[in-house]
Design a protein around this motif. Structure first.
Motif, PDB file in Angstrom:
ATOM      1  N   PRO A 105       0.832  -1.210   0.000  1.00 36.14           N
ATOM      2  CA  PRO A 105       0.000   0.000   0.000  1.00 36.14           C
ATOM      3  C   PRO A 105       0.867   1.261   0.000  1.00 36.14           C
ATOM      4  CG  PRO A 105      -0.711  -1.543   1.706  1.00 36.14           C
ATOM      5  CD  PRO A 105       0.608  -2.048   1.190  1.00 36.14           C
ATOM      6  N   PHE A 106       0.384   2.295  -0.681  1.00 37.14           N
ATOM      7  CA  PHE A 106       1.100   3.568  -0.667  1.00 37.14           C
ATOM      8  C   PHE A 106       0.401   4.546   0.280  1.00 37.14           C
ATOM      9  CE2 PHE A 106      -1.930   4.034  -4.183  1.00 37.14           C
ATOM     10  CZ  PHE A 106      -2.481   5.285  -3.940  1.00 37.14           C
ATOM     11  N   ALA A 107       1.151   5.470   0.800  1.00 37.64           N
ATOM     12  CA  ALA A 107       0.625   6.448   1.757  1.00 37.64           C
ATOM     13  C   ALA A 107       0.218   7.725   1.037  1.00 37.64           C
ATOM     14  CB  ALA A 107       1.675   6.766   2.819  1.00 37.64           C
ATOM     15  N   MET A 108      -0.935   8.282   1.439  1.00 34.03           N
ATOM     16  CA  MET A 108      -1.419   9.518   0.820  1.00 34.03           C
ATOM     17  C   MET A 108      -2.171  10.356   1.850  1.00 34.03           C
ATOM     18  SD  MET A 108      -1.481  11.454  -1.772  1.00 34.03           S
ATOM     19  CE  MET A 108      -0.592  10.302  -2.814  1.00 34.03           C
ATOM     20  N   ILE A 109      -1.917  11.652   1.822  1.00 40.67           N
ATOM     21  CA  ILE A 109      -2.625  12.565   2.723  1.00 40.67           C
ATOM     22  C   ILE A 109      -4.122  12.513   2.430  1.00 40.67           C
ATOM     23  CG2 ILE A 109      -2.337  14.576   1.217  1.00 40.67           C
ATOM     24  CD1 ILE A 109      -2.062  14.629   5.033  1.00 40.67           C
ATOM     25  N   TYR A 110      -4.909  12.550   3.493  1.00 38.59           N
ATOM     26  CA  TYR A 110      -6.361  12.380   3.354  1.00 38.59           C
ATOM     27  C   TYR A 110      -7.047  13.752   3.302  1.00 38.59           C
ATOM     28  CZ  TYR A 110     -10.973  10.226   4.177  1.00 38.59           C
ATOM     29  OH  TYR A 110     -12.279   9.798   4.085  1.00 38.59           O
ATOM     30  N   ASN A 111      -6.771  14.506   2.269  1.00 38.30           N
ATOM     31  CA  ASN A 111      -7.450  15.790   2.071  1.00 38.30           C
ATOM     32  C   ASN A 111      -7.317  16.213   0.614  1.00 38.30           C
ATOM     33  OD1 ASN A 111      -4.932  17.238   1.726  1.00 38.30           O
ATOM     34  ND2 ASN A 111      -4.719  17.301   3.966  1.00 38.30           N
ATOM     35  N   GLU A 112      -7.825  17.374   0.281  1.00 40.09           N
ATOM     36  CA  GLU A 112      -7.884  17.818  -1.116  1.00 40.09           C
ATOM     37  C   GLU A 112      -6.518  18.116  -1.720  1.00 40.09           C
ATOM     38  OE1 GLU A 112     -10.231  17.906  -3.257  1.00 40.09           O
ATOM     39  OE2 GLU A 112     -11.987  17.464  -2.023  1.00 40.09           O
ATOM     40  N   SER A 113      -5.490  18.154  -0.886  1.00 41.43           N
ATOM     41  CA  SER A 113      -4.145  18.408  -1.417  1.00 41.43           C
ATOM     42  C   SER A 113      -3.476  17.129  -1.909  1.00 41.43           C
ATOM     43  CB  SER A 113      -3.269  19.071  -0.351  1.00 41.43           C
ATOM     44  OG  SER A 113      -2.974  18.153   0.694  1.00 41.43           O
ATOM     45  N   ALA A 114      -4.159  15.989  -1.771  1.00 44.17           N
ATOM     46  CA  ALA A 114      -3.583  14.711  -2.183  1.00 44.17           C
ATOM     47  C   ALA A 114      -3.175  14.752  -3.652  1.00 44.17           C
ATOM     48  CB  ALA A 114      -4.587  13.587  -1.951  1.00 44.17           C
ATOM     49  N   THR A 115      -1.968  14.296  -3.928  1.00 51.81           N
ATOM     50  CA  THR A 115      -1.439  14.331  -5.297  1.00 51.81           C
ATOM     51  C   THR A 115      -1.922  13.110  -6.079  1.00 51.81           C
ATOM     52  OG1 THR A 115       0.582  13.297  -4.473  1.00 51.81           O
ATOM     53  CG2 THR A 115       0.580  15.698  -4.716  1.00 51.81           C
ATOM     54  N   LEU A 116      -3.201  13.110  -6.359  1.00 56.00           N
ATOM     55  CA  LEU A 116      -3.871  12.049  -7.106  1.00 56.00           C
ATOM     56  C   LEU A 116      -4.712  12.681  -8.206  1.00 56.00           C
ATOM     57  CD1 LEU A 116      -5.191  10.103  -3.987  1.00 56.00           C
ATOM     58  CD2 LEU A 116      -3.322   9.329  -5.464  1.00 56.00           C
ATOM     59  N   VAL A 117      -5.047  11.917  -9.240  1.00 57.26           N
ATOM     60  CA  VAL A 117      -5.954  12.463 -10.240  1.00 57.26           C
ATOM     61  C   VAL A 117      -7.292  12.759  -9.557  1.00 57.26           C
ATOM     62  CG1 VAL A 117      -4.817  11.301 -12.155  1.00 57.26           C
ATOM     63  CG2 VAL A 117      -6.723  10.166 -10.991  1.00 57.26           C
ATOM     64  N   PRO A 118      -8.041  13.753 -10.044  1.00 62.15           N
ATOM     65  CA  PRO A 118      -9.239  14.216  -9.333  1.00 62.15           C
ATOM     66  C   PRO A 118     -10.252  13.126  -8.992  1.00 62.15           C
ATOM     67  CG  PRO A 118      -8.655  15.768 -11.051  1.00 62.15           C
ATOM     68  CD  PRO A 118      -7.739  14.597 -11.214  1.00 62.15           C
ATOM     69  N   GLY A 119     -10.517  12.207  -9.926  1.00 64.18           N
ATOM     70  CA  GLY A 119     -11.504  11.161  -9.664  1.00 64.18           C
ATOM     71  C   GLY A 119     -11.063  10.210  -8.567  1.00 64.18           C
ATOM     72  N   PHE A 120      -9.793   9.831  -8.556  1.00 65.03           N
ATOM     73  CA  PHE A 120      -9.236   8.951  -7.530  1.00 65.03           C
ATOM     74  C   PHE A 120      -9.313   9.649  -6.169  1.00 65.03           C
ATOM     75  CE2 PHE A 120      -6.411   6.462  -5.089  1.00 65.03           C
ATOM     76  CZ  PHE A 120      -6.019   5.325  -5.778  1.00 65.03           C
ATOM     77  N   ARG A 121      -8.918  10.928  -6.135  1.00 68.65           N
ATOM     78  CA  ARG A 121      -8.936  11.686  -4.875  1.00 68.65           C
ATOM     79  C   ARG A 121     -10.357  11.799  -4.328  1.00 68.65           C
ATOM     80  NH1 ARG A 121      -6.208  15.837  -6.455  1.00 68.65           N
ATOM     81  NH2 ARG A 121      -7.991  17.036  -7.182  1.00 68.65           N
ATOM     82  N   GLU A 122     -11.321  12.088  -5.221  1.00 67.95           N
ATOM     83  CA  GLU A 122     -12.709  12.212  -4.786  1.00 67.95           C
ATOM     84  C   GLU A 122     -13.203  10.906  -4.165  1.00 67.95           C
ATOM     85  OE1 GLU A 122     -17.202  12.993  -6.618  1.00 67.95           O
ATOM     86  OE2 GLU A 122     -15.430  13.319  -7.894  1.00 67.95           O
ATOM     87  N   ALA A 123     -12.869   9.785  -4.792  1.00 70.91           N
ATOM     88  CA  ALA A 123     -13.301   8.487  -4.266  1.00 70.91           C
ATOM     89  C   ALA A 123     -12.644   8.202  -2.916  1.00 70.91           C
ATOM     90  CB  ALA A 123     -12.962   7.382  -5.265  1.00 70.91           C
ATOM     91  N   MET A 124     -11.354   8.450  -2.803  1.00 70.83           N
ATOM     92  CA  MET A 124     -10.642   8.204  -1.554  1.00 70.83           C
ATOM     93  C   MET A 124     -11.280   8.936  -0.386  1.00 70.83           C
ATOM     94  SD  MET A 124      -6.760   9.379  -0.490  1.00 70.83           S
ATOM     95  CE  MET A 124      -7.298  11.110  -0.400  1.00 70.83           C
ATOM     96  N   LEU A 125     -11.685  10.199  -0.633  1.00 78.52           N
ATOM     97  CA  LEU A 125     -12.227  11.026   0.444  1.00 78.52           C
ATOM     98  C   LEU A 125     -13.647  10.626   0.839  1.00 78.52           C
ATOM     99  CD1 LEU A 125     -10.799  14.518  -0.590  1.00 78.52           C
ATOM    100  CD2 LEU A 125      -9.976  12.956   1.187  1.00 78.52           C
ATOM    101  N   LYS A 126     -14.243   9.687   0.111  1.00 79.99           N
ATOM    102  CA  LYS A 126     -15.553   9.142   0.495  1.00 79.99           C
ATOM    103  C   LYS A 126     -15.400   7.844   1.306  1.00 79.99           C
ATOM    104  CE  LYS A 126     -17.921  10.871  -3.681  1.00 79.99           C
ATOM    105  NZ  LYS A 126     -18.763  11.878  -3.035  1.00 79.99           N
ATOM    106  N   MET A 127     -14.157   7.414   1.529  1.00 84.56           N
ATOM    107  CA  MET A 127     -13.912   6.111   2.134  1.00 84.56           C
ATOM    108  C   MET A 127     -13.348   6.231   3.548  1.00 84.56           C
ATOM    109  SD  MET A 127     -12.229   4.241  -1.228  1.00 84.56           S
ATOM    110  CE  MET A 127     -12.103   2.610  -0.486  1.00 84.56           C
TER     111      MET A 127
END
Length: 395
Positions: free
Chosen positions: A332-354
Motif C-alpha cells: 500500500p502507498f501512503a497519501m494525505i487524506y485531504n484535497e491536497s492529495a497528489t492524485l488524479v481528481p476522480g481517484f482523490r474524490e473516491a478516496m475522500l468518500k472512504m
C-alpha cells in the motif's frame, strides 16, 4: 515600377507552371523546385486558410509580416532543407539553415480534424512547441507519423498547449514528386541531421487553378483571420471536451451494467465519478492531517491491467516483476487524506468518500483522470479508467 515588374514576373512564372501541369484539378498548389528535383503540393486553403496564406505569402514575397527588407522577394528561394531524417521527414524554411531562423514573426497553430500525418508526402508546419510558435519552417513527411497530429485516434484535441505535446498543423500534401522527397530524405547527414551537401530550394511557385483558387487572397486572409486562430482553437477544444464527456457517460453506463452484481452502494457523483462502495463495519474516518494507506489496482475499461500494488493481482495478469517487488512496488502507498492529495481528481474524490477498511470499485472518466495529456507510456490521452481501491490503514 519595381514592384510592378516583380508582380509581372511572378504572374508569368505562375502561368508557365499552370501550363506545365494540365492534369492538376482545380485548386491551389505549390511547385517546390529543388536541387534534387521538383515536388508539387496541393494546399488545403479551404480547411486551413491562414496556414496556407502564410506559406503563399512567403513564397510570393507578399506576406504582411515580412520586414521591409524581404518584401517583394520570394522568401523560400535559395533556402535549404536544413534537417533531414530518413523514414521521418525533411524540413526547410529557415534562412539561417540552423533550425532556429525565421522571418521575425510567429503565429498561432491552425488545425482541421480531417488533416492528419497519415501518409507520405504530408506538408506540415514545424514549430518549437506550444500553439503560437509557427513561422516560416515546414516539413514533408516520408512515412505516416500520427504522433505529430493535434488530435488523438478518437478525434479529440490533444493538450497542445502543454510541454512536450507534439501538435503540428497539416496544410498540404504532395501530388507529384514523392520520389524527390525520398531522395532528399536519403542524403548523407551530419550533426543535427543537417545534409553534408546542401539541398537547396531553388524556387517555390504558387499555382492557382479555378476561380476559387484564383480568388484566394493570402494577404487579406492572414491579416483578417490570423488574430482569430486562438478563438478557433478554443472552439475545437470545447467541442472535443463535450464529445469526451458524452463518451464517458456511455462508458459509465457500461461500467454499471458490468458491475451490477458487485456488493456495495452505488454512488454516482455529479462530477461523473461512479463508485461502488463496500463499507467496513465501524471503519474509522481518517483526519485530514493523516495519511492513509491505499491498495490500488488500475484497469482500462476493457479489463486490461495497467497498475497494481498487489502482488497476487500482478501475477494473475502475468505482470509480476521481481525487481519491482524488491523495490517495494507491491505494498500500500501512503497519501494525505485531504484535497491536497497528489492524485488524479476522480481517484482523490473516491478516496475522500472512504473510511479505513472500505473497499470500492470506481469508474474515473478521462477528464477526472489523466485528461487530454494521458500519462506516458501506459495511458493514452482521454482514457476512461477503472480502479479497485482499499483503505487498509493509517500511516
Amino acid at each position: 515600377m519595381k514592384l510592378l515588374f516583380i508582380a509581372l514576373i511572378a504572374s508569368l512564372s505562375a502561368t508557365s507552371c499552370q501550363d506545365k501541369y494540365p492534369d492538376l484539378q482545380d485548386g491551389l498548389y505549390a511547385e517546390i523546385v529543388t536541387t534534387k528535383g521538383t515536388m508539387v503540393a496541393q494546399l488545403f486553403y479551404d480547411k486551413v486558410p491562414v496556414t496556407v496564406a502564410n506559406f503563399v505569402g512567403l513564397a510570393e514575397g507578399t506576406h504582411p509580416q515580412l520586414p521591409d527588407s524581404l518584401k517583394g522577394k520570394p522568401f523560400y528561394n535559395g533556402i535549404t532543407f536544413h534537417r533531414v531524417m530518413d523514414k521521418f521527414m525533411i524540413q526547410g524554411g529557415d534562412p539561417t539553415g540552423t533550425g532556429r531562423g525565421s522571418a521575425g514573426y510567429r503565429f498561432h497553430s491552425e488545425f482541421d480534424k480531417d488533416l492528419r500525418h497519415n501518409k507520405p508526402g504530408i506538408l506540415s508546419m514545424a514549430n518549437s512547441g506550444g500553439l503560437a510558435t509557427n513561422g516560416t519552417q515546414f516539413f514533408i513527411t516520408e512515412v505516416p507519423y500520427p504522433s505529430l497530429d493535434a488530435f488523438d485516434a478518437n478525434g479529440n484535441v490533444k493538450a497542445c498547449d502543454q510541454p512536450r505535446v507534439s501538435c503540428h498543423g497539416v496544410f498540404g500534401e504532395l501530388v507529384k514528386g514523392i520520389e524527390v522527397q525520398d531522395s532528399i530524405s536519403n542524403v548523407k547527414v551530419g550533426t543535427g541531421n543537417k545534409p553534408l551537401e546542401d539541398v537547396i530550394i531553388n524556387q517555390v511557385n504558387i499555382i492557382r487553378k479555378g476561380a476559387d483558387a484564383k480568388a484566394f487572397d493570402a494577404v487579406k486572409v492572414f491579416t483578417i483571420e490570423e488574430p482569430l486562430l486562438s478563438e478557433k482553437f478554443e472552439a475545437l477544444k470545447t467541442e472535443a471536451e463535450s464529445r469526451v464527456k458524452e463518451e464517458a457517460k456511455k462508458a459509465a453506463e457500461v461500467f454499471k451494467t458490468e458491475n451490477k452484481d458487485l456488493e456495495g452502494e452505488l454512488i454516482e457523483s455529479p462530477t461523473g465519478l461512479v463508485m461502488i462502495l463496500n463499507k467496513a463495519k465501524n471503519g474509522k474516518t481518517p483526519k485530514n492531517t493523516e495519511k492513509v494507506l491505499i491498495h490500488s489496482t488500475g484497469y482500462f475499461v476493457n479489463g486490461d491491467l495497467f497498475y497494481t500494488t498487489q502482488v497476487d493481482v500482478a501475477k494473475k495478469f502475468n505482470q509480476y516483476n521481481e525487481n519491482a517487488e524488491k523495490n517495494g512496488a507491491y505494498k500500500p502507498f501512503a497519501m494525505i487524506y485531504n484535497e491536497s492529495a497528489t492524485l488524479v481528481p476522480g481517484f482523490r474524490e473516491a478516496m475522500l468518500k472512504m473510511n479505513v477498511g472500505d473497499k470500492a470499485r470506481i469508474f474515473v472518466p478521462s477528464y477526472l483522470g489523466y485528461g487530454p495529456s494521458g500519462r506516458r507510456p501506459r495511458i493514452p490521452p482521454n482514457t476512461n479508467l477503472v480502479f479497485d481501491l482499499e483503505l487498509v490503514g493509517i500511516e
